[in-house]
Structure formats: C-alpha cells, structure tokens
Design a protein around this motif. Structure first.
Motif, short mmCIF file in Angstrom:
data_model
loop_
_atom_site.label_atom_id
_atom_site.label_comp_id
_atom_site.label_asym_id
_atom_site.label_seq_id
_atom_site.Cartn_x
_atom_site.Cartn_y
_atom_site.Cartn_z
N ASN A 1 -1.72 -63.79 78.72
CA ASN A 1 -1.21 -64.97 78.05
C ASN A 1 -1.32 -66.17 78.99
OD1 ASN A 1 1.15 -65.05 79.73
ND2 ASN A 1 2.13 -63.53 78.40
N GLU A 2 -1.00 -67.36 78.49
CA GLU A 2 -1.20 -68.57 79.28
C GLU A 2 -0.34 -68.58 80.54
OE1 GLU A 2 -3.47 -71.10 78.98
OE2 GLU A 2 -4.33 -69.68 77.56
N SER A 3 0.87 -68.06 80.44
CA SER A 3 1.75 -68.01 81.61
C SER A 3 1.19 -67.09 82.69
CB SER A 3 3.14 -67.54 81.18
OG SER A 3 4.01 -67.45 82.29
N GLU A 4 0.70 -65.92 82.28
CA GLU A 4 0.11 -64.98 83.24
C GLU A 4 -1.16 -65.56 83.86
OE1 GLU A 4 1.65 -60.97 80.84
OE2 GLU A 4 -0.37 -61.80 80.52
N TYR A 5 -1.94 -66.25 83.03
CA TYR A 5 -3.19 -66.82 83.53
C TYR A 5 -2.91 -67.93 84.55
CZ TYR A 5 -8.05 -68.38 83.43
OH TYR A 5 -9.35 -68.70 83.78
N ALA A 6 -1.87 -68.72 84.31
CA ALA A 6 -1.50 -69.77 85.26
C ALA A 6 -1.10 -69.17 86.60
CB ALA A 6 -0.36 -70.61 84.69
N VAL A 7 -0.33 -68.08 86.57
CA VAL A 7 0.06 -67.41 87.81
C VAL A 7 -1.17 -66.83 88.51
CG1 VAL A 7 1.35 -65.44 88.75
CG2 VAL A 7 2.41 -66.94 87.05
N ARG B 1 5.71 -74.92 91.09
CA ARG B 1 4.68 -75.64 90.33
C ARG B 1 4.80 -75.39 88.85
NH1 ARG B 1 -1.94 -75.06 90.39
NH2 ARG B 1 -2.29 -76.95 89.19
N ARG B 2 5.09 -74.15 88.46
CA ARG B 2 5.07 -73.78 87.04
C ARG B 2 6.44 -73.86 86.37
NH1 ARG B 2 -0.19 -74.37 85.74
NH2 ARG B 2 -1.49 -73.43 87.39
N GLY B 3 7.46 -74.25 87.12
CA GLY B 3 8.79 -74.36 86.54
C GLY B 3 9.38 -73.02 86.16
N MET B 4 9.12 -72.00 86.98
CA MET B 4 9.62 -70.66 86.75
C MET B 4 10.56 -70.28 87.88
SD MET B 4 6.06 -68.63 85.94
CE MET B 4 4.90 -69.15 84.67
N SER B 5 11.32 -69.21 87.66
CA SER B 5 12.05 -68.60 88.76
C SER B 5 11.10 -67.68 89.51
CB SER B 5 13.24 -67.80 88.23
OG SER B 5 12.79 -66.66 87.50
N GLU B 6 11.45 -67.36 90.76
CA GLU B 6 10.61 -66.42 91.52
C GLU B 6 10.58 -65.06 90.84
OE1 GLU B 6 10.48 -66.32 95.84
OE2 GLU B 6 11.85 -68.05 95.86
N ARG B 7 11.70 -64.65 90.25
CA ARG B 7 11.71 -63.37 89.54
C ARG B 7 10.72 -63.38 88.38
NH1 ARG B 7 15.18 -59.10 88.55
NH2 ARG B 7 15.60 -59.24 90.78
N GLU C 1 -8.59 -75.84 91.44
CA GLU C 1 -8.42 -76.44 92.76
C GLU C 1 -8.18 -77.94 92.64
OE1 GLU C 1 -8.33 -77.06 96.91
OE2 GLU C 1 -8.16 -75.22 95.74
N ARG C 2 -8.94 -78.62 91.78
CA ARG C 2 -8.74 -80.06 91.59
C ARG C 2 -7.34 -80.34 91.04
NH1 ARG C 2 -14.13 -79.98 89.60
NH2 ARG C 2 -13.38 -80.12 87.46
N GLU C 3 -6.92 -79.52 90.07
CA GLU C 3 -5.60 -79.72 89.47
C GLU C 3 -4.50 -79.48 90.50
OE1 GLU C 3 -5.69 -77.05 86.16
OE2 GLU C 3 -6.77 -78.45 84.86
N MET C 4 -4.70 -78.47 91.37
CA MET C 4 -3.69 -78.22 92.39
C MET C 4 -3.62 -79.37 93.39
SD MET C 4 -3.22 -75.01 95.06
CE MET C 4 -4.55 -75.55 96.15
#
Length: 235
Positions: free
Chosen positions: A148-154, A170-176, A225-228
């Motif tokens: 999914n998009e969240s997994e792909y972003a990670v 960066r992704r607005g997530m918790s470390e967990r 890389e450019r986005e980062m």
C-alpha cells in the motif's frame, strides 16, 4: 491535429513516425523530440497528443509528463516503453490528472496493438493499458502481495538510508507504526528471515528484493532522492 513523438532512439523514433502515418491519417503534423526536456518545450507549441518513451538519458518520461500535465492537463499521452515495472506504474498513477486520457503499451507489443493504442488514446480519448501491464496490476491488487502507499513510502525512505526515527518524522508516523510497516514489507517482499542467521541485513535485503521484483527501480529512487532533498531543505 499535431502529434509529438518523444523518443531518444532514432530507430524507434522512425518506427513511431511510420506507426502514426499508418494509424492516424488525420494527423497534419508530426513533431519530434529526443528527450523529455525537449518534449516539454515542444508540447508548449499547441500539441494535445504525445507518444513518449519512459526511459531516456536526459529527463525521463515520467518527469516530462508531470510537467506537461501540470501546464496542460488535457494533453493525451501514450507511453511506449520496454518496462512493465511496478515502480513505473506507481510513478504514473501519481501524476495523471483526474479524467485525463493516457495509455501504456510495451515496445514488445505487436504493431497492430500500438496502432490501436494510438487511436484509442490520442483520437478517442480513452485510457488504454497493455495486457502485460494489466497482469502486473492484477498481481498488485492481491492484498497478500501489494504494497500500500504507506508501506511503499517507508520502503523508499529505507532505500534512501533514513533510520526509523527520521522515517517517522518525515511521514508523520510513530516509530512503532514504521516498524509495523517494515514487518509487513519483509513479508510481502518475501525477505527470507532465515538469512538472519547468516548476518544478512533485513533492510538491505528488502531493498534488493524490491529492485529484483520491480517494486523499485532507479527512476523511482531518483525521484525519491529529489523529494527527500526538498524535505531536508524545508527543515
């Protein structure tokens, strides 16, 4: 009607011109560009129909299409490519304007299929994707395999070398949550956890599996890389 051909291989460009002559007799002018940057400039000359390669040495087709669509979202673009990678499909899905006609046909497809795609997309305004691409999309649609998009972003951030804490920031997530996404990635990418006994790094192995399967490719990583770098600049 004008058609723009964006292709850096002269033989392929000549083949496309012949295909346009045969499939689209109503075309009045055929313009050509040797790379994505030239294609962007030529598209500004009142061209509403484009056939474009994806992989080019100077500015790839995804970046060029993003620019063209940002300026003229009604432009009809048929992508003609050697690649059926999941990463390319994800890249395209993010940039196609809502309702815009587009197509994706492989260079290995019979010439009759290319003719059909040209008419369907450039003349009739349809969305047409090659059957090989459909098979890949069907595989992606299976929850057991699809990222999914969240997994792909990670996955992208991990491939770029970010640790869990920075991915979370960066992704607005918790470390967990990031760690849970990683576990899901390892499962879906079939990372062999038995290799842990050999000292294999699971993160590196996941990136390798993603590259082998086509979930990642060089162009996707270049864009990421450019986005980062933009994100780092914004602080």
């Amino acid at each position: 009607m004008k058609v723009l051909l964006v292709e850096d291989d002269p033989l392929h460009a000549a083949f496309l011109r012949d295909a346009v002559d045969q499939a689209l007799p109503e075309v009045e002018q055929v313009l050509t560009a040797e790379n994505g940057r030239e294609g962007e400039a030529m598209a500004r000359k009142g061209v509403g129909a484009v056939v474009m390669d994806l992989q080019m040495k100077e500015r790839n087709g995804i970046d060029a299409a993003r620019t063209i669509w940002s300026e003229r979202p009604e432009t009809r673009i048929l992508f003609w490519s050697n690649y059926a990678d999941e990463a390319y499909l994800r890249g395209l899905s993010r940039i196609v304007p809502p309702g815009s006609p587009y197509g994706y046909v492989l260079k290995t497809a019979p010439v009759q299929r290319l003719h059909l795609a040209m008419r369907a997309v450039l003349i009739e305004g349809q969305v047409l994707v090659d059957r090989e691409i459909h098979r890949l999309q069907q595989r992606q649609s299976r929850p057991a395999l699809a990222l999914n998009e969240s997994e792909y972003a990670v996955l992208l951030d991990m491939a770029l070398g970010l640790p869990d804490r920075e991915i979370a920031r960066r992704r607005g997530m918790s470390e967990r949550t990031v760690q849970n996404r990683l576990l899901s990635l390892y499962d879906k990418l079939a990372v062999d956890l038995q290799n842990a006994a050999l000292g294999v790094n699971k993160r590196n192995r996941a990136v390798a599996c993603a590259l082998i399967s086509g979930a990642l490719n060089v162009e996707a990583l270049r864009i990421a890389e450019r986005e980062m770098q933009d994100w780092l600049t914004r602080g």
